[in-house]
Design an enzyme around this catalytic site. Structure first.
Site, PDB file in Angstrom:
ATOM      1  N   SER A  13      30.217  32.855  38.026  1.00 52.89           N
ATOM      2  CA  SER A  13      29.478  33.693  36.852  1.00 52.89           C
ATOM      3  C   SER A  13      31.126  33.724  35.646  1.00 52.89           C
ATOM      4  CB  SER A  13      28.772  34.539  37.013  1.00 52.89           C
ATOM      5  OG  SER A  13      28.837  35.698  36.831  1.00 52.89           O
ATOM      6  N   ASN A  14      32.064  34.390  36.041  1.00 49.99           N
ATOM      7  CA  ASN A  14      33.204  34.418  35.599  1.00 49.99           C
ATOM      8  C   ASN A  14      33.739  33.612  35.051  1.00 49.99           C
ATOM      9  OD1 ASN A  14      34.152  37.187  34.774  1.00 49.99           O
ATOM     10  ND2 ASN A  14      33.425  37.743  37.401  1.00 49.99           N
ATOM     11  N   ARG A  65      46.140  31.675  58.154  1.00 50.74           N
ATOM     12  CA  ARG A  65      46.718  31.955  56.852  1.00 50.74           C
ATOM     13  C   ARG A  65      47.827  30.985  56.395  1.00 50.74           C
ATOM     14  NH1 ARG A  65      45.902  38.111  54.340  1.00 50.74           N
ATOM     15  NH2 ARG A  65      43.666  38.575  56.208  1.00 50.74           N
ATOM     16  N   HIS A 109      38.747  42.366  38.787  1.00 52.23           N
ATOM     17  CA  HIS A 109      38.067  43.184  39.383  1.00 52.23           C
ATOM     18  C   HIS A 109      37.593  44.147  39.370  1.00 52.23           C
ATOM     19  CE1 HIS A 109      38.494  45.163  43.774  1.00 52.23           C
ATOM     20  NE2 HIS A 109      38.085  46.879  42.996  1.00 52.23           N
ATOM     21  N   LEU A 144      47.575  44.451  47.548  1.00 52.26           N
ATOM     22  CA  LEU A 144      45.867  44.302  47.217  1.00 52.26           C
ATOM     23  C   LEU A 144      45.068  44.817  45.830  1.00 52.26           C
ATOM     24  CD1 LEU A 144      43.691  42.438  47.502  1.00 52.26           C
ATOM     25  CD2 LEU A 144      42.271  44.964  48.682  1.00 52.26           C
ATOM     26  N   ASP A 145      44.350  44.288  44.465  1.00 49.28           N
ATOM     27  CA  ASP A 145      44.503  45.150  43.485  1.00 49.28           C
ATOM     28  C   ASP A 145      45.376  45.648  42.850  1.00 49.28           C
ATOM     29  OD1 ASP A 145      41.276  45.162  45.502  1.00 49.28           O
ATOM     30  OD2 ASP A 145      42.087  43.179  44.174  1.00 49.28           O
TER      31      ASP A 145
HETATM   32  C1  GRF Z   1      32.396  39.440  40.227  1.00 51.19           C
HETATM   33  O1  GRF Z   1      31.914  40.975  40.251  1.00 51.19           O
HETATM   34  C2  GRF Z   1      34.507  40.005  39.777  1.00 51.19           C
HETATM   35  O2  GRF Z   1      34.374  41.238  39.693  1.00 51.19           O
HETATM   36  C3  GRF Z   1      33.993  40.213  41.291  1.00 51.19           C
HETATM   37  O3  GRF Z   1      33.342  39.550  42.692  1.00 51.19           O
HETATM   38  C4  GRF Z   1      32.478  39.010  41.494  1.00 51.19           C
HETATM   39  C5  GRF Z   1      32.246  37.888  41.115  1.00 51.19           C
HETATM   40  O4  GRF Z   1      31.536  37.076  40.313  1.00 51.19           O
HETATM   41  N1  GRF Z   1      35.709  39.889  42.020  1.00 51.19           N
HETATM   42  P1  GRF Z   1      30.766  35.475  39.958  1.00 51.19           P
HETATM   43  O5  GRF Z   1      31.413  34.832  41.356  1.00 51.19           O
HETATM   44  O6  GRF Z   1      32.212  35.117  39.157  1.00 51.19           O
HETATM   45  O7  GRF Z   1      30.168  35.438  39.283  1.00 51.19           O
END
Ligand code: GRF
Length: 195
Positions: A13-14, A65, A109, A144-145
């Site tokens: 979705s992002n 990895r 995040h 991380l983050d």
């Molecule tokens: C989102 O909440 C993002 O912040 C997190 O994973 C989720 C992914 O959502 N890292 P999508 O796949 O973009 O819908």
């Protein structure tokens, strides 16, 4: 025109919010959507929008990895992105990989960093009795983050909140914040955005 590669592991979705924002006079375009999971729903959605897609499945590498990341790196180099956006990409990247793309990789995040790095961010914010939660777009660094924050959006936590209801409302803000940050970064401007 800035070339953007988007890395996903799930529904995307992002990724869609980013891809749909990069049209018209926008100074960037998505050139690749890349997943580590062949069944990630976002791959089909990206292909339906005419965006090139690829998958570097991490499983055959059986935890190796460096080998997985070498394959990921090679596939990215083919697309020659100026910017990589991690959008629900759920593999932790090593220092070597991050250094190879230093300053050119962003992540979203679902918390108000530096609070709640890692997973289960919404449950942790609720359990801590916080009054607000949110999301952060940051530059990716080896820790991380942890990288420099380029944008944040805040969401009040309600008394009857569950991690699921909070996640849904934060996701709406993610879809506003990430495109806003990328639009700014694509013009060479890295000033922070607060929504
Ligand atoms: C989102 O909440 C993002 O912040 C997190 O994973 C989720 C992914 O959502 N890292 P999508 O796949 O973009 O819908």
């Amino acid at each position: 025109m800035m070339r953007v590669a988007i890395l996903i592991s799930g529904g995307g979705s992002n990724m869609l919010a980013l891809a749909d924002s990069m049209t018209g006079a926008h100074p960037a375009r998505p050139v690749l959507v890349l997943s580590n999971k062949p069944d990630a729903g976002g791959l089909e959605k990206a292909a339906a929008r005419g965006i090139a897609t690829a998958c570097v499945d991490h499983r055959p590498f059986r935890g190796d990895r460096p080998a997985f990341e070498a394959a990921l790196h090679d596939r990215l180099v083919q697309a020659a992105p100026d910017l990589i956006c991690l959008a629900g990409f759920m593999r932790v990247l090593t220092e070597n990989f991050v250094e190879a793309w230093a300053g050119r990789m962003l992540n979203i995040h679902p918390s108000l960093l530096p609070k709640y790095r890692g997973l289960d961010t919404h449950a942790r914010a609720i359990a801590a009795g916080d009054s607000e939660a949110g999301c952060t777009v940051h530059e990716v660094t080896p820790a991380l983050d942890d990288g420099p924050v380029l944008g944040q959006a805040r969401v009040p936590i309600r008394t009857d909140e569950t991690p699921e209801t909070l996640a849904a409302r934060v996701l709406v803000q993610e879809h506003r914040l990430y495109p806003a940050v990328v639009a700014r970064v694509a013009t060479g401007d890295r000033r922070r955005i607060d929504l």
